[in-house]
Scaffold this motif. Structure first.
Motif, PDB file in Angstrom:
ATOM      1  N   MET A  41      96.518  56.992  42.235  1.00 30.65           N
ATOM      2  CA  MET A  41      96.508  55.570  43.538  1.00 30.65           C
ATOM      3  C   MET A  41      97.600  54.399  43.744  1.00 30.65           C
ATOM      4  SD  MET A  41      93.123  52.934  43.033  1.00 30.65           S
ATOM      5  CE  MET A  41      91.671  54.363  43.030  1.00 30.65           C
ATOM      6  N   ASN A  42      97.981  54.168  44.450  1.00 33.81           N
ATOM      7  CA  ASN A  42      98.998  53.546  44.528  1.00 33.81           C
ATOM      8  C   ASN A  42      98.227  52.276  45.174  1.00 33.81           C
ATOM      9  OD1 ASN A  42     100.666  51.290  45.693  1.00 33.81           O
ATOM     10  ND2 ASN A  42     101.886  53.402  46.551  1.00 33.81           N
ATOM     11  N   VAL A  43      98.101  51.045  44.327  1.00 43.28           N
ATOM     12  CA  VAL A  43      97.439  49.634  44.498  1.00 43.28           C
ATOM     13  C   VAL A  43      97.831  49.486  45.807  1.00 43.28           C
ATOM     14  CG1 VAL A  43      96.921  47.758  43.293  1.00 43.28           C
ATOM     15  CG2 VAL A  43      96.445  49.750  42.137  1.00 43.28           C
ATOM     16  N   LYS A  44      99.016  49.284  45.847  1.00 45.99           N
ATOM     17  CA  LYS A  44      99.062  48.352  46.616  1.00 45.99           C
ATOM     18  C   LYS A  44      99.043  48.959  48.625  1.00 45.99           C
ATOM     19  CE  LYS A  44     103.965  45.914  45.332  1.00 45.99           C
ATOM     20  NZ  LYS A  44     104.678  45.781  45.138  1.00 45.99           N
ATOM     21  N   GLU A  45      98.291  50.455  48.235  1.00 45.38           N
ATOM     22  CA  GLU A  45      98.276  50.710  49.887  1.00 45.38           C
ATOM     23  C   GLU A  45      96.676  51.180  49.625  1.00 45.38           C
ATOM     24  OE1 GLU A  45     100.034  55.059  49.200  1.00 45.38           O
ATOM     25  OE2 GLU A  45     101.534  54.168  49.989  1.00 45.38           O
ATOM     26  N   CYS A  46      95.536  50.546  48.242  1.00 45.27           N
ATOM     27  CA  CYS A  46      94.494  50.408  48.124  1.00 45.27           C
ATOM     28  C   CYS A  46      93.572  49.658  49.087  1.00 45.27           C
ATOM     29  CB  CYS A  46      94.031  50.854  46.455  1.00 45.27           C
ATOM     30  SG  CYS A  46      94.075  51.753  46.122  1.00 45.27           S
ATOM     31  N   ASN A  47      92.547  49.184  49.449  1.00 42.27           N
ATOM     32  CA  ASN A  47      91.357  47.768  50.133  1.00 42.27           C
ATOM     33  C   ASN A  47      90.787  47.654  48.077  1.00 42.27           C
ATOM     34  OD1 ASN A  47      91.876  48.480  52.215  1.00 42.27           O
ATOM     35  ND2 ASN A  47      90.286  50.110  52.309  1.00 42.27           N
ATOM     36  N   LEU A  48      91.234  46.965  48.256  1.00 49.04           N
ATOM     37  CA  LEU A  48      90.696  45.810  46.834  1.00 49.04           C
ATOM     38  C   LEU A  48      89.803  44.907  46.934  1.00 49.04           C
ATOM     39  CD1 LEU A  48      94.280  45.492  45.021  1.00 49.04           C
ATOM     40  CD2 LEU A  48      92.723  47.110  44.985  1.00 49.04           C
ATOM     41  N   VAL A  49      89.150  44.795  46.242  1.00 45.31           N
ATOM     42  CA  VAL A  49      88.141  43.309  46.569  1.00 45.31           C
ATOM     43  C   VAL A  49      87.589  42.647  45.266  1.00 45.31           C
ATOM     44  CG1 VAL A  49      85.549  43.141  47.667  1.00 45.31           C
ATOM     45  CG2 VAL A  49      86.765  45.087  48.839  1.00 45.31           C
ATOM     46  N   VAL A  50      88.082  41.547  45.193  1.00 45.56           N
ATOM     47  CA  VAL A  50      88.065  40.331  43.969  1.00 45.56           C
ATOM     48  C   VAL A  50      87.028  39.906  44.124  1.00 45.56           C
ATOM     49  CG1 VAL A  50      88.758  38.486  43.008  1.00 45.56           C
ATOM     50  CG2 VAL A  50      90.565  40.584  44.142  1.00 45.56           C
ATOM     51  N   ALA A  51      85.844  40.809  43.357  1.00 47.86           N
ATOM     52  CA  ALA A  51      84.563  40.088  42.991  1.00 47.86           C
ATOM     53  C   ALA A  51      84.493  39.153  42.240  1.00 47.86           C
ATOM     54  CB  ALA A  51      83.745  41.356  43.116  1.00 47.86           C
ATOM     55  N   MET A  52      84.146  37.274  42.356  1.00 45.82           N
ATOM     56  CA  MET A  52      83.838  36.341  41.743  1.00 45.82           C
ATOM     57  C   MET A  52      82.753  35.962  41.760  1.00 45.82           C
ATOM     58  SD  MET A  52      85.992  34.594  44.669  1.00 45.82           S
ATOM     59  CE  MET A  52      87.650  35.466  44.586  1.00 45.82           C
ATOM     60  N   GLY A  53      82.429  34.729  40.833  1.00 46.76           N
ATOM     61  CA  GLY A  53      81.039  33.690  41.106  1.00 46.76           C
ATOM     62  C   GLY A  53      80.580  34.468  39.870  1.00 46.76           C
ATOM     63  N   GLY A  54      79.516  35.551  40.707  1.00 49.01           N
ATOM     64  CA  GLY A  54      78.902  35.803  39.129  1.00 49.01           C
ATOM     65  C   GLY A  54      77.232  34.698  39.350  1.00 49.01           C
ATOM     66  N   PRO A  55      75.961  35.465  38.625  1.00 47.95           N
ATOM     67  CA  PRO A  55      74.916  34.262  38.551  1.00 47.95           C
ATOM     68  C   PRO A  55      74.402  33.883  36.960  1.00 47.95           C
ATOM     69  CG  PRO A  55      74.260  36.979  38.179  1.00 47.95           C
ATOM     70  CD  PRO A  55      75.720  36.816  39.316  1.00 47.95           C
ATOM     71  N   GLY A  56      75.680  33.759  36.857  1.00 53.19           N
ATOM     72  CA  GLY A  56      75.966  32.827  35.439  1.00 53.19           C
ATOM     73  C   GLY A  56      76.273  31.976  35.092  1.00 53.19           C
ATOM     74  N   SER A  57      76.428  31.108  33.648  1.00 53.49           N
ATOM     75  CA  SER A  57      76.874  29.689  33.449  1.00 53.49           C
ATOM     76  C   SER A  57      77.718  29.536  33.826  1.00 53.49           C
ATOM     77  CB  SER A  57      75.930  29.306  32.291  1.00 53.49           C
ATOM     78  OG  SER A  57      76.608  30.304  31.657  1.00 53.49           O
ATOM     79  N   GLU A  58      78.953  30.911  33.954  1.00 50.91           N
ATOM     80  CA  GLU A  58      80.453  30.422  34.350  1.00 50.91           C
ATOM     81  C   GLU A  58      81.099  30.579  35.776  1.00 50.91           C
ATOM     82  OE1 GLU A  58      82.518  31.937  30.269  1.00 50.91           O
ATOM     83  OE2 GLU A  58      80.689  32.992  30.297  1.00 50.91           O
ATOM     84  N   LYS A  59      80.114  30.267  36.703  1.00 51.12           N
ATOM     85  CA  LYS A  59      80.044  30.361  38.000  1.00 51.12           C
ATOM     86  C   LYS A  59      81.600  30.047  38.944  1.00 51.12           C
ATOM     87  CE  LYS A  59      78.301  30.718  43.169  1.00 51.12           C
ATOM     88  NZ  LYS A  59      77.372  30.720  44.017  1.00 51.12           N
ATOM     89  N   GLU A  60      81.486  28.372  38.199  1.00 52.14           N
ATOM     90  CA  GLU A  60      82.770  27.698  38.565  1.00 52.14           C
ATOM     91  C   GLU A  60      83.759  28.501  37.856  1.00 52.14           C
ATOM     92  OE1 GLU A  60      83.961  22.982  39.289  1.00 52.14           O
ATOM     93  OE2 GLU A  60      81.854  23.766  38.675  1.00 52.14           O
ATOM     94  N   VAL A  61      83.782  28.837  36.202  1.00 51.24           N
ATOM     95  CA  VAL A  61      85.093  28.988  36.313  1.00 51.24           C
ATOM     96  C   VAL A  61      85.488  30.330  37.166  1.00 51.24           C
ATOM     97  CG1 VAL A  61      86.407  29.327  34.011  1.00 51.24           C
ATOM     98  CG2 VAL A  61      84.661  27.624  34.443  1.00 51.24           C
TER      99      VAL A  61
END
Length: 308
Positions: free
Chosen positions: A1-21
């Motif tokens: 897999m060539n990462v630069k040719e991939c569709n990347l999704v950056v998942a962030m946030g979440g339901p936990g206590s560290e969402k802001e960080v």
């Protein structure tokens, strides 16, 4: 897999206590990957029910703490057959549980502070060893619910607070010394970072003064240690990382006691990843720019066989 040719999704946030960080980490990583030449989409996760965009090749997981770091999100991605960054579901679950990971450290001969597990569902008893000691919930990150107990009058409030987070309380013998952290990237152990809080210990206020409005910490990388001590600390960190079966990367928190010996506290499988965070500081000393570090993590993760 060539990462630069991939569709990347950056998942962030979440339901936990560290969402802001996590939001800060996710936005920084997304920007760095774009700078490295990747195609990136951002996904803010609010609940345990996650709907991913279509045509995802690799999920870049930057959700700290509960759900993102404890194996739950990883399990969902594995069931869906979607590649993702960092440790697998089993290693993530193990590393996130400080009780289970400490048991693994002891079995593997990794140096770690003396400890006891208390049952918070019953009348909480005091630990059998002497003050001072550290009281912490086993499955929270960013020093949430952690108390350094110096006097008898502080014991009960600390135990009661830690009991609100779950059925177990981890109590560790306090180790006087330097707070250190060590990044592991693939088979490479990064330079040691010395964490020097300006007051108290490395709690939420000192970790994230931009979020809490007070506190602060000074960081020294590489840490001012002699060669022998540096090698000893890095060895303990790598052994801890490997003892938990962690794939790709981690950041290992270590105390260097006044006896000159390292004591591993925990392993973070999704450490903070803003440009000023600890793992990027160490990686920079090792020759990786922040975009290069983010790309390296993505590339190493893309090579992991999650079905093995």
């Amino acid at each position: 897999m060539n990462v630069k040719e991939c569709n990347l999704v950056v998942a962030m946030g979440g339901p936990g206590s560290e969402k802001e960080v996590s939001m800060a980490t996710g936005q920084a990583v997304a920007g760095a990957l774009r700078e490295a030449g990747c195609k990136v989409e951002e996904l803010v996760v609010e609940t345990h029910d996650v709907t991913l965009p279509e045509h995802v090749d690799l999920v870049v997981n930057t959700i700290h703490g509960t759900f993102g770091e404890d194996g739950q999100f990883q399990s969902l991605l594995e069931e869906a057959g979607i590649a993702y960054t960092g440790a697998g579901s089993a290693a993530s679950k193990l590393a996130f549980d400080k009780v289970a990971s400490k048991e693994r450290f002891i079995a593997a001969g990794v140096p770690t502070p003396k400890s006891e597990i208390l049952d918070s569902s019953q009348e909480v008893r005091k630990p059998s060893f002497d003050l001072p000691y550290v009281v912490k919930p086993p499955c929270e990150g960013s020093s949430v619910g952690v108390h350094i107990v110096q006097s008898e009058e502080d014991v009960e409030p600390a135990l009661k607070d830690a009991a609100t987070f779950g059925e177990q309380i981890l109590v560790e013998q306090f180790v006087e010394g330097k707070e250190l952290t060590v990044g592991v990237l693939g088979d490479e152990v990064l330079p040691v970072v010395h964490i020097a809080p300006r007051s108290g210990f490395y709690d939420m206020a000192n970790k994230y003064p931009w979020m809490t409005g007070d506190g602060g910490t000074d960081y020294y990388c590489p840490a001012d240690l002699d060669e022998t001590t540096t090698a000893k600390v890095q060895k303990a960190a790598l052994e801890a990382h490997r003892s938990l079966g962690i794939e790709v990367y981690s950041r290992v928190d270590v105390l260097l006691g006044t006896d000159g010996e390292p004591y591993v506290l925990e392993v973070n499988t999704i450490p903070g990843m803003t440009a000023s965070s600890l793992l990027p500081k160490a990686a920079e000393q090792a020759g990786y720019s922040f975009p290069e570090l983010c790309l390296k993590i993505a590339e190493l993760s893309a090579q992991v066989d999650r079905n093995g």
